[in-house]
Design a protein around this motif. Structure first.
Motif, PDB file in Angstrom:
ATOM      1  N   VAL A   1       0.850  -1.180   0.000  1.00 13.08           N
ATOM      2  CA  VAL A   1       0.000   0.000   0.000  1.00 13.08           C
ATOM      3  C   VAL A   1       0.890   1.235   0.000  1.00 13.08           C
ATOM      4  N   PRO A   2       0.389   2.387  -0.443  1.00 11.72           N
ATOM      5  CA  PRO A   2       1.204   3.600  -0.418  1.00 11.72           C
ATOM      6  C   PRO A   2       1.698   3.879   1.003  1.00 11.72           C
ATOM      7  N   LYS A   3       2.956   4.268   1.079  1.00 12.44           N
ATOM      8  CA  LYS A   3       3.567   4.504   2.385  1.00 12.44           C
ATOM      9  C   LYS A   3       3.545   5.982   2.735  1.00 12.44           C
ATOM     10  N   ASN A   4       3.311   6.252   4.011  1.00 16.73           N
ATOM     11  CA  ASN A   4       3.477   7.617   4.488  1.00 16.73           C
ATOM     12  C   ASN A   4       4.919   7.755   4.961  1.00 16.73           C
ATOM     13  N   LYS A   5       5.273   8.895   5.513  1.00 17.24           N
ATOM     14  CA  LYS A   5       6.652   9.140   5.903  1.00 17.24           C
ATOM     15  C   LYS A   5       7.147   8.126   6.941  1.00 17.24           C
ATOM     16  N   ILE A   6       6.309   7.816   7.927  1.00 15.96           N
ATOM     17  CA  ILE A   6       6.712   6.911   9.000  1.00 15.96           C
ATOM     18  C   ILE A   6       6.898   5.484   8.481  1.00 15.96           C
ATOM     19  N   THR A   7       5.928   4.976   7.717  1.00 12.83           N
ATOM     20  CA  THR A   7       6.063   3.606   7.213  1.00 12.83           C
ATOM     21  C   THR A   7       7.173   3.514   6.169  1.00 12.83           C
ATOM     22  N   GLY A   8       7.440   4.597   5.439  1.00 13.15           N
ATOM     23  CA  GLY A   8       8.547   4.609   4.491  1.00 13.15           C
ATOM     24  C   GLY A   8       9.883   4.457   5.192  1.00 13.15           C
ATOM     25  N   VAL A   9      10.065   5.189   6.287  1.00 13.01           N
ATOM     26  CA  VAL A   9      11.309   5.093   7.068  1.00 13.01           C
ATOM     27  C   VAL A   9      11.419   3.703   7.688  1.00 13.01           C
ATOM     28  N   ALA A  10      10.319   3.197   8.250  1.00 17.27           N
ATOM     29  CA  ALA A  10      10.336   1.865   8.857  1.00 17.27           C
ATOM     30  C   ALA A  10      10.673   0.798   7.819  1.00 17.27           C
ATOM     31  N   SER A  11      10.138   0.944   6.611  1.00 17.23           N
ATOM     32  CA  SER A  11      10.423   0.003   5.529  1.00 17.23           C
ATOM     33  C   SER A  11      11.901   0.042   5.155  1.00 17.23           C
ATOM     34  N   ASP A  12      12.465   1.245   5.064  1.00 17.96           N
ATOM     35  CA  ASP A  12      13.897   1.384   4.748  1.00 17.96           C
ATOM     36  C   ASP A  12      14.753   0.723   5.825  1.00 17.96           C
ATOM     37  N   ILE A  13      14.402   0.937   7.085  1.00 14.91           N
ATOM     38  CA  ILE A  13      15.164   0.348   8.189  1.00 14.91           C
ATOM     39  C   ILE A  13      15.081  -1.171   8.133  1.00 14.91           C
TER      40      ILE A  13
ATOM     41  N   THR B   1      14.651  -3.036   5.532  1.00 16.69           N
ATOM     42  CA  THR B   1      15.476  -3.499   4.416  1.00 16.69           C
ATOM     43  C   THR B   1      16.956  -3.473   4.773  1.00 16.69           C
ATOM     44  N   VAL B   2      17.399  -2.377   5.394  1.00 18.59           N
ATOM     45  CA  VAL B   2      18.805  -2.245   5.767  1.00 18.59           C
ATOM     46  C   VAL B   2      19.205  -3.327   6.762  1.00 18.59           C
ATOM     47  N   VAL B   3      18.315  -3.682   7.671  1.00 17.76           N
ATOM     48  CA  VAL B   3      18.615  -4.713   8.668  1.00 17.76           C
ATOM     49  C   VAL B   3      18.532  -6.106   8.039  1.00 17.76           C
ATOM     50  N   ALA B   4      17.573  -6.331   7.166  1.00 19.16           N
ATOM     51  CA  ALA B   4      17.343  -7.667   6.609  1.00 19.16           C
ATOM     52  C   ALA B   4      18.466  -8.121   5.681  1.00 19.16           C
ATOM     53  N   ILE B   5      19.019  -7.210   4.891  1.00 19.00           N
ATOM     54  CA  ILE B   5      20.044  -7.613   3.916  1.00 19.00           C
ATOM     55  C   ILE B   5      21.283  -8.194   4.605  1.00 19.00           C
ATOM     56  N   PRO B   6      21.905  -7.480   5.555  1.00 20.15           N
ATOM     57  CA  PRO B   6      23.090  -8.085   6.197  1.00 20.15           C
ATOM     58  C   PRO B   6      22.766  -9.360   6.977  1.00 20.15           C
ATOM     59  N   MET B   7      21.569  -9.421   7.567  1.00 16.28           N
ATOM     60  CA  MET B   7      21.219 -10.617   8.342  1.00 16.28           C
ATOM     61  C   MET B   7      21.025 -11.840   7.452  1.00 16.28           C
ATOM     62  N   SER B   8      20.534 -11.636   6.244  1.00 15.96           N
ATOM     63  CA  SER B   8      20.274 -12.774   5.362  1.00 15.96           C
ATOM     64  C   SER B   8      21.481 -13.133   4.498  1.00 15.96           C
ATOM     65  N   ALA B   9      22.493 -12.256   4.442  1.00 14.22           N
ATOM     66  CA  ALA B   9      23.644 -12.485   3.567  1.00 14.22           C
ATOM     67  C   ALA B   9      24.367 -13.806   3.833  1.00 14.22           C
ATOM     68  N   PRO B  10      24.671 -14.147   5.079  1.00 13.26           N
ATOM     69  CA  PRO B  10      25.380 -15.417   5.285  1.00 13.26           C
ATOM     70  C   PRO B  10      24.610 -16.620   4.743  1.00 13.26           C
ATOM     71  N   PHE B  11      23.303 -16.583   4.870  1.00 11.02           N
ATOM     72  CA  PHE B  11      22.500 -17.696   4.361  1.00 11.02           C
ATOM     73  C   PHE B  11      22.533 -17.739   2.833  1.00 11.02           C
ATOM     74  N   ALA B  12      22.483 -16.568   2.210  1.00 10.66           N
ATOM     75  CA  ALA B  12      22.546 -16.501   0.755  1.00 10.66           C
ATOM     76  C   ALA B  12      23.922 -16.938   0.257  1.00 10.66           C
ATOM     77  N   LEU B  13      24.978 -16.473   0.921  1.00 14.50           N
ATOM     78  CA  LEU B  13      26.329 -16.842   0.510  1.00 14.50           C
ATOM     79  C   LEU B  13      26.604 -18.327   0.713  1.00 14.50           C
ATOM     80  N   SER B  14      26.010 -18.911   1.732  1.00 11.00           N
ATOM     81  CA  SER B  14      26.259 -20.332   1.989  1.00 11.00           C
ATOM     82  C   SER B  14      25.712 -21.199   0.864  1.00 11.00           C
ATOM     83  N   ASP B  15      24.715 -20.700   0.147  1.00  8.96           N
ATOM     84  CA  ASP B  15      24.194 -21.445  -1.002  1.00  8.96           C
ATOM     85  C   ASP B  15      25.113 -21.340  -2.209  1.00  8.96           C
ATOM     86  N   VAL B  16      25.864 -20.235  -2.281  1.00  5.05           N
ATOM     87  CA  VAL B  16      26.694 -19.969  -3.448  1.00  5.05           C
ATOM     88  C   VAL B  16      28.134 -20.460  -3.259  1.00  5.05           C
ATOM     89  N   LEU B  17      28.690 -20.244  -2.070  1.00  4.14           N
ATOM     90  CA  LEU B  17      30.090 -20.564  -1.822  1.00  4.14           C
ATOM     91  C   LEU B  17      30.211 -21.683  -0.790  1.00  4.14           C
TER      92      LEU B  17
END
Length: 176
Positions: free
Chosen positions: A12-24, A26-42
């Motif tokens: 749904v369209p995001k307001n300022k608060i949900t936009g910031v929360a969504s960005d946060i 994403t920023v937290v999820a990428i580093p946390m999921s990286a080891p799992f993603a890399l373990s499939d590749v390397l």
């Protein structure tokens, strides 16, 4: 999740608060999921080899670059593109509504004074660049559009024009 999706699962369209929360998130999820993603590749042998070759600093750089590629992230024209969203980090100045009306024979270079004369003849108030005078109080937007088209104007959509500033996102179709 947290009111970000409708019943069909679309965002749904995001307001300022949900936009910031969504960005946060994403920023937290990428580093946390990286080891799992890399373990499939390397394999673990590859990790061990990298550690022996370059130590901790090179490994960190390698992991950061790998994160970007594994998650399909890239930076272009001031925007960070990720798998599910685009975040642009620049001030944008949109065109006013009148700028979307362009003479067919001079798209991008329409005479702004003549356009205002024609807009007034079609019912707009001079200087009302957002065209509220054709929307309120009497809703005659369609009549205004038909009148402008009869005078040789084509009405472009905002996505076709881009934005006035920065120039890198201006598609050269609209002018003010």
């Amino acid at each position: 999740m947290w009111g970000w999706y409708d019943k069909q699962g679309n965002t749904v369209p995001k307001n300022k608060i949900t936009g910031v929360a969504s960005d946060i998130t994403t920023v937290v999820a990428i580093p946390m999921s990286a080891p799992f993603a890399l373990s499939d590749v390397l394999s673990s042998d590859t990790f061990e080899l990298l550690m022996k070759m370059g130590g901790e600093i090179k490994m960190k750089k390698f992991l950061m670059i790998s994160l970007l590629f594994l998650h399909g992230c890239y930076w272009h024209n001031g925007c960070l593109y990720t798998a599910q969203m685009v975040n642009c980090y620049m001030d944008k100045v949109p065109f006013s509504s009148i700028a979307y009306y362009q003479k067919i024979d001079s798209i991008g270079h329409t005479d702004i004074n003549q356009r205002w004369r024609d807009a007034e003849l079609c019912g707009a108030k001079y200087g009302d660049s957002n065209l509220w005078s054709v929307i309120k109080p009497q809703n005659f937007r369609n009549e205004f559009r038909i009148c402008m088209e009869s005078k040789g104007y084509h009405i472009f959509d905002s996505s076709e024009c881009g934005v006035k500033e920065p120039k890198s996102l201006n598609k050269g179709i609209c002018n003010e």
